[in-house]
Scaffold this motif. Structure first.
Motif, PDB file in Angstrom:
ATOM      1  N   HIS A 107      -0.249   2.078  -3.491  1.00  0.00           N
ATOM      2  CA  HIS A 107      -1.539   2.676  -3.150  1.00  0.00           C
ATOM      3  C   HIS A 107      -2.740   1.980  -3.812  1.00  0.00           C
ATOM      4  O   HIS A 107      -3.668   2.660  -4.245  1.00  0.00           O
ATOM      5  CB  HIS A 107      -1.577   4.158  -3.518  1.00  0.00           C
ATOM      6  CG  HIS A 107      -0.279   4.862  -3.339  1.00  0.00           C
ATOM      7  ND1 HIS A 107       0.441   4.784  -2.174  1.00  0.00           N
ATOM      8  CD2 HIS A 107       0.435   5.667  -4.184  1.00  0.00           C
ATOM      9  CE1 HIS A 107       1.544   5.512  -2.301  1.00  0.00           C
ATOM     10  NE2 HIS A 107       1.573   6.036  -3.506  1.00  0.00           N
ATOM     11  N   ARG A 123      -2.928  11.370  -3.383  1.00  0.00           N
ATOM     12  CA  ARG A 123      -3.058  10.533  -4.567  1.00  0.00           C
ATOM     13  C   ARG A 123      -3.359  11.343  -5.821  1.00  0.00           C
ATOM     14  O   ARG A 123      -3.920  12.425  -5.773  1.00  0.00           O
ATOM     15  CB  ARG A 123      -4.211   9.530  -4.391  1.00  0.00           C
ATOM     16  CG  ARG A 123      -4.045   8.619  -3.200  1.00  0.00           C
ATOM     17  CD  ARG A 123      -2.905   7.632  -3.438  1.00  0.00           C
ATOM     18  NE  ARG A 123      -2.763   6.751  -2.293  1.00  0.00           N
ATOM     19  CZ  ARG A 123      -1.979   7.054  -1.275  1.00  0.00           C
ATOM     20  NH1 ARG A 123      -1.294   8.146  -1.264  1.00  0.00           N
ATOM     21  NH2 ARG A 123      -1.893   6.216  -0.258  1.00  0.00           N
ATOM     22  N   ARG A 159       1.506  11.211   0.765  1.00  0.00           N
ATOM     23  CA  ARG A 159       0.392  10.267   0.760  1.00  0.00           C
ATOM     24  C   ARG A 159      -0.775  10.759  -0.078  1.00  0.00           C
ATOM     25  O   ARG A 159      -1.828  10.134  -0.113  1.00  0.00           O
ATOM     26  CB  ARG A 159      -0.102  10.017   2.191  1.00  0.00           C
ATOM     27  CG  ARG A 159       0.905   9.346   3.083  1.00  0.00           C
ATOM     28  CD  ARG A 159       1.260   7.978   2.566  1.00  0.00           C
ATOM     29  NE  ARG A 159       0.083   7.157   2.375  1.00  0.00           N
ATOM     30  CZ  ARG A 159       0.073   6.044   1.660  1.00  0.00           C
ATOM     31  NH1 ARG A 159       1.152   5.654   1.038  1.00  0.00           N
ATOM     32  NH2 ARG A 159      -1.019   5.334   1.552  1.00  0.00           N
ATOM     33  N   GLU A 162       0.828  -1.206   0.000  1.00  0.00           N
ATOM     34  CA  GLU A 162       0.000   0.000   0.000  1.00  0.00           C
ATOM     35  C   GLU A 162       0.861   1.254   0.000  1.00  0.00           C
ATOM     36  O   GLU A 162       0.552   2.231  -0.682  1.00  0.00           O
ATOM     37  CB  GLU A 162      -0.927   0.001   1.216  1.00  0.00           C
ATOM     38  CG  GLU A 162      -1.842   1.206   1.317  1.00  0.00           C
ATOM     39  CD  GLU A 162      -2.773   1.346   0.122  1.00  0.00           C
ATOM     40  OE1 GLU A 162      -3.141   2.491  -0.199  1.00  0.00           O
ATOM     41  OE2 GLU A 162      -3.121   0.311  -0.487  1.00  0.00           O
ATOM     42  N   PRO A 207      -3.126   7.366   5.413  1.00  0.00           N
ATOM     43  CA  PRO A 207      -2.971   8.706   4.830  1.00  0.00           C
ATOM     44  C   PRO A 207      -1.875   9.536   5.470  1.00  0.00           C
ATOM     45  O   PRO A 207      -1.435  10.517   4.881  1.00  0.00           O
ATOM     46  CB  PRO A 207      -4.347   9.340   5.062  1.00  0.00           C
ATOM     47  CG  PRO A 207      -4.878   8.643   6.263  1.00  0.00           C
ATOM     48  CD  PRO A 207      -4.371   7.235   6.185  1.00  0.00           C
ATOM     49  N   ALA A 247      -5.940   2.723  -1.763  1.00  0.00           N
ATOM     50  CA  ALA A 247      -6.311   4.135  -1.812  1.00  0.00           C
ATOM     51  C   ALA A 247      -6.940   4.504  -3.145  1.00  0.00           C
ATOM     52  O   ALA A 247      -7.802   5.380  -3.213  1.00  0.00           O
ATOM     53  CB  ALA A 247      -5.086   5.009  -1.555  1.00  0.00           C
ATOM     54  N   ASP A 248      -6.528   3.837  -4.200  1.00  0.00           N
ATOM     55  CA  ASP A 248      -7.031   4.178  -5.522  1.00  0.00           C
ATOM     56  C   ASP A 248      -8.447   3.660  -5.769  1.00  0.00           C
ATOM     57  O   ASP A 248      -9.190   4.251  -6.553  1.00  0.00           O
ATOM     58  CB  ASP A 248      -6.085   3.636  -6.600  1.00  0.00           C
ATOM     59  CG  ASP A 248      -4.752   4.369  -6.600  1.00  0.00           C
ATOM     60  OD1 ASP A 248      -4.725   5.523  -6.126  1.00  0.00           O
ATOM     61  OD2 ASP A 248      -3.749   3.786  -7.048  1.00  0.00           O
ATOM     62  N   ASP A 277      -8.103   5.297   1.602  1.00  0.00           N
ATOM     63  CA  ASP A 277      -6.689   5.393   1.957  1.00  0.00           C
ATOM     64  C   ASP A 277      -6.493   4.930   3.398  1.00  0.00           C
ATOM     65  O   ASP A 277      -6.841   5.642   4.339  1.00  0.00           O
ATOM     66  CB  ASP A 277      -6.216   6.841   1.796  1.00  0.00           C
ATOM     67  CG  ASP A 277      -4.706   6.965   1.885  1.00  0.00           C
ATOM     68  OD1 ASP A 277      -4.051   5.968   2.239  1.00  0.00           O
ATOM     69  OD2 ASP A 277      -4.179   8.048   1.599  1.00  0.00           O
TER      70      ASP A 277
END
Length: 701
Positions: free
Chosen positions: A48, A239, A237, A44, A59, A51-52, A56
């Motif tokens: 990520h 995105r 962090r 992660e 974060p 998160a995508d 998230d």
């Protein structure tokens, strides 16, 4: 009790203790308490994936440390070396695993089905499996109170990490600038400037976002900090975007040159700016730039190199020119579009710059000179204020004149040549006896007579108080003393304020300059607007536009940063005056507004005037001034098209083929009629002719 009995009892208790230290279900703990959560954390942090597509989970660095407590506790458990903090850590890890398992519950069915596919289904199951592992580890906890205290501590830590983001999101929704400026969480604000709030409630568990959207968040961030979120260093962090807008520019400027001719006696100049762009990306890219023109200047030529040959632009109404550009862009051909971007600014777009290829174009700019005195005139060069490419810090310049020229860093002479930084100012000597010049305009003529203007009696100053003004504040203080304004208007978080001194003003955040502008223009005929970058236009822009159209005022605009100005970009006011800078002394330039100044008054006449003849650029300057007087009537657009000028209602577009021009209903300019920079030989002839005419005039006198 004998020693033997005592030893046996002691051995029995030691064996029990050692057995209690032996891990239960070591394979389960290794796989799902140590390796799986550690792998999920690393994957992660690196890619990520969660998160995508979901939310998230880490974060902030604080969240990463809390998640790392799970594999740490599992490792201590497997080593059989729990220290006195083990119970606290075990309690914290249990709470973290429990909290993180909740948002992943909806994914359990899908995760189970995805396990056969390279085991990827184990990643969403990591929190639940970690929670099961903590149920095994809890057997080792010898102090229940410490274990409970660890759970409480982790819970409070998660809340402490969540509260700043939640409060910031709430304040952003409410538009509470004061709270955001002093207590707001900047990473949350920056994240909101680049990520739309997701509809899934689970996405808001760790870092809530406001519901106002990206554009409103960016405007609010500017109001709070005075900075553009697009150019700010962003949290690692965050995105979906790079660390800054500048890092997303695969286009670079490989060549830049200025060629110009200056007629100081007529107080005008013509400059051609040639720019070459290179695309380092592997796909077609569009080059875009916004240029600040010299005060009172107008673009009178646009040229694009197609297959190594210069192609002249066709001039049309703005909508027609843009429509022709967009139609050709869709076919990946070679158009250039030049339009205005507010008073004193133009925008140039070119597409496509081929992969690892180049594109070259040229802009011709007709400029008036600022008359510092009867013997000296000053030309300010154009400059790029915003672009999507990496621009060169210097430009190769060549300017020529009949008289002596001088510029910083260059040897004085009738021809200036060498690298200069933009903007630069070129000083030219002039003949004080020349007071009238003229140029042909079809069957008529344009006459320019030198006159002295009367300074305004009352001047109001609108002073931007955004954070960007802080570094200019000492310079601003001197400028205010030189200008001696009758009243100072400035923006605050409450709206428009008035004062007679700037001592108590503290620049901070980003301010909306429109309310004080409107208040100043209601009461004063001449208003000087001194400001930093204005990336966002206020809500009252329409009212300001209407006020200036219905009741013309002399609004003098002075940008100290020379960057983005959304207010000017939206205002359609060809008559808006930008301050002519003659040097780096702002106080001296503003002080001249209080003094009589020399300038040429242009008018169209039917008979050939007396005086000195100059180039046809005098007619273009007259047409530009006349356009400002006629605008927004249709006659203004017709005049601009006749003289081939880039104005708020007209633009220029270069297409690749005759068929494209025909489809768009446009006709390119005849190359024999476009303005050019005179060759040195031509300038010498002009100089000789002017000297002979002056000698005859003196003899006749």
């Amino acid at each position: 009790m004998s020693n033997t009995t005592w030893n046996l009892a002691t051995e029995s208790s030691e064996v029990k203790r050692l057995r209690s230290l032996r891990p239960a279900s070591p394979f389960f703990v290794v796989m799902f308490g140590l390796l799986l959560p550690l792998a999920a954390l690393v994957i992660e942090a690196a890619g990520h994936p969660c998160a995508d597509v979901w939310f998230d989970p880490i974060p902030t660095p604080g969240h990463m440390l809390l998640v790392a407590s799970v594999p740490l506790v599992s490792l201590l458990y497997l080593l059989g070396r729990p220290n006195r903090f083990f119970d606290l850590l075990a309690g914290a890890a249990t709470m973290v695993a429990f909290v993180y398992s909740l948002p992943f519950l909806p994914l359990v069915p899908l995760a189970v089905c995805a396990i056969p596919f390279a085991g990827i289904g184990f990643l969403p199951l990591a929190p639940l499996l970690s929670l099961a592992t903590m149920a095994i580890v809890v057997r080792r906890a010898a102090r229940p109170k410490a274990y409970a205290l660890g759970m409480l501590g982790a819970g409070l830590a998660l809340v402490a990490l969540w509260v700043p983001a939640a409060l910031t999101a709430y304040w952003m929704d409410q538009g509470s600038i004061a709270f955001l400026r002093h207590l707001g969480d900047r990473p949350t604000m920056l994240r909101a400037c680049h990520e739309e709030r997701q509809s899934r409630p689970v996405a808001l568990i760790m870092r809530p976002l406001p519901s106002i959207g990206v554009e409103r968040s960016r405007r609010l961030y500017f109001q709070v900090t005075g900075k553009r979120a697009e150019l700010e260093p962003l949290p690692s962090r965050t995105r979906g975007f790079d660390s800054s807008e500048r890092e997303q520019q695969p286009i670079r400027q490989t060549a830049s040159r200025l060629d110009g001719s200056i007629d100081p006696d007529a107080a005008l100049a013509y400059t051609e700016w040639t720019i070459e762009l290179e695309n380092t990306a592997g796909w077609n890219k569009e080059g875009a730039m916004e240029v600040a023109l010299p005060a009172g200047a107008v673009v009178s030529r646009a040229t694009l190199w197609v297959a190594g040959e210069e192609r002249e632009a066709a001039y049309a109404k703005v909508g027609e020119a843009r429509q022709a550009y967009e139609a050709v862009v869709q076919t990946n051909r070679d158009p250039l579009l030049v339009t205005t971007a507010g008073p004193g600014r133009i925008e140039a777009l070119c597409f496509p710059i081929p992969p690892h290829g180049k594109m070259k174009f040229k802009l011709g700019i007709t400029s008036p000179l600022t008359l510092v005195s009867e013997r000296e005139a000053v030309l300010e060069t154009p400059r790029i204020v915003h672009s999507n490419f990496q621009s060169l810090s210097t430009v190769d310049a060549y300017f020529e004149s009949r008289t002596l020229l001088s510029a910083p860093g260059l040897d004085p002479g009738r021809a200036l040549k060498g690298p200069v930084q933009l903007p630069t100012r070129i000083s030219a000597q002039r003949n004080r006896q020349v007071t009238t010049v003229w140029a042909p305009l079809g069957k008529q003529f344009v006459q320019a007579r030198l006159q002295t203007t009367t300074p305004p009696e009352r001047i109001a100053l609108v002073l931007d108080t955004s954070a960007g003004m802080a570094r200019h504040w000492p310079q601003v203080g001197k400028a205010v003393q030189a200008l001696k304004p009758d009243r100072i208007f400035y923006p605050s978080d409450r709206g428009a304020e008035e004062t007679t001194s700037i001592r108590e003003i503290n620049p901070e955040g980003g301010k909306d300059n429109l309310p004080p502008l409107m208040r100043a223009l209601e009461h004063y005929q001449t208003v000087v607007w001194l400001h930093a970058d204005q990336p966002y236009a206020g809500d009252s822009l329409t009212g300001l536009q209407q006020m200036l159209e219905r009741s013309p005022r002399d609004l003098v605009e002075v940008s100290l940063d020379g960057g983005l100005d959304a207010v000017l970009a939206e205002l359609q006011l060809p008559g808006l005056r930008t301050l002519a800078r003659t040097g780096d002394d702002l106080a001296a330039d503003l002080g001249r507004l209080r003094q009589p100044r020399l300038e040429y008054r242009l008018e169209r006449v039917s008979k050939q005037p007396e005086g000195q003849e100059t180039s046809s650029h005098l007619a273009r300057l007259w047409a530009w001034q006349e356009y400002g007087r006629l605008w927004p009537r249709p006659e203004a657009t017709r005049l601009a098209l006749e003289q081939r000028l880039i104005t708020p209602s007209t633009g220029a577009v270069v297409l690749e083929t005759k068929e494209q021009y025909k489809n768009a209903g446009l006709e390119p300019v005849d190359e024999s009629t476009v303005p050019t920079v005179p060759e040195p030989g031509t300038m010498a002839l002009l100089g000789a002719a002017a000297a002979a005419a002056l000698a005859r005039r003196r003899k006749a006198a």
